[in-house]
Enzyme design. Structure first.
Site, PDB file in Angstrom:
ATOM      1  N   ILE A  26       0.857  -1.184   0.000  1.00 50.41           N
ATOM      2  CA  ILE A  26       0.000   0.000   0.000  1.00 50.41           C
ATOM      3  C   ILE A  26       0.892   1.232   0.000  1.00 50.41           C
ATOM      4  CG2 ILE A  26      -1.738   1.303   1.298  1.00 50.41           C
ATOM      5  CD1 ILE A  26      -2.575  -1.409   2.546  1.00 50.41           C
ATOM      6  N   GLU A  27       0.477   2.243  -0.697  1.00 51.90           N
ATOM      7  CA  GLU A  27       1.206   3.516  -0.720  1.00 51.90           C
ATOM      8  C   GLU A  27       0.300   4.638  -0.224  1.00 51.90           C
ATOM      9  OE1 GLU A  27       3.067   6.815  -3.874  1.00 51.90           O
ATOM     10  OE2 GLU A  27       2.155   4.956  -4.615  1.00 51.90           O
TER      11      GLU A  27
END
Length: 202
Positions: free
Chosen positions: A153-154
């Site tokens: 996830i960013e």
């Protein structure tokens, strides 16, 4: 006569352009926005805890017709659909590695410092990176981390970068009920966005 001919040609060109735009509008895709991201997980319970406590998603009801273990979460205008995996081989083998070049989903974040502190509070391993755009004299901050199953996830503040269409094909549509980055529109795109603003039908 030459002047009249020139005027007629101009009108024909304008009519041709109008017909072309109408034809393009007729074939535009009726898409609006990303609805959800589906994730296989080793433990639906552990994934629910992560996405609700760390990222602030909320559990919502899902159709009772589903005969498999899973959960639906929603917040920030996007859904996360969790599905209990029956095959570990379909899940990432490395739950710790972080490579920004690998597959991931990215969320726009209004306060990167607060998000970083939240990751620290929950002892989530993360990678921090800043990308400088010298040409536009701006930069974006990025935080990369994994969910319990190793899906990356960013978090970023990518709205700092202006969206500039790189080609003549396609028209960028921006939902009016979302936070959007600045965009450099061509003249015809700008006219269309004013004529037909995207709205939430709900």
């Amino acid at each position: 006569m030459q002047i009249m001919g020139s005027n007629q040609e101009k009108r024909d060109d304008e009519n041709g352009e109008s017909d072309k735009k109408e034809e393009e509008d007729k074939h535009e895709l009726p898409l609006m926005a990303l609805n959800h991201v589906s994730r296989l997980c080793r433990s639906v319970k552990d994934s629910i805890e992560f996405y609700t406590k760390v990222l602030g998603f909320v559990i919502i009801e899902r159709p009772q017709a589903f005969d498999f273990d899973g959960a639906w979460l929603f917040n920030y205008g996007i859904g996360i659909h969790l599905v209990q995996s029956k095959d570990e081989d379909r899940l990432p083998s490395d739950k710790e590695g972080l490579d920004p070049m690998d597959n991931h989903i990215s969320f726009q974040c209004e306060d990167m410092e607060a998000m970083e502190q939240r990751l620290k509070d929950f002892n989530v391993k993360y990678m921090k990176r800043t990308v400088d755009d010298e040409e536009n004299k701006t930069s974006i901050d990025q935080l990369f981390f994994n969910d319990p199953d190793g899906f990356m996830i960013e978090m970023c503040n990518c709205e700092n970068l202006k969206l500039v269409p790189a080609g003549s094909m396609g028209k960028i549509k921006l939902p009016c009920d979302r936070h959007n980055p600045p965009i450099e529109l061509r003249k015809d795109d700008n006219e269309r966005s004013q004529e037909k603003p995207m709205s939430n039908s709900n």
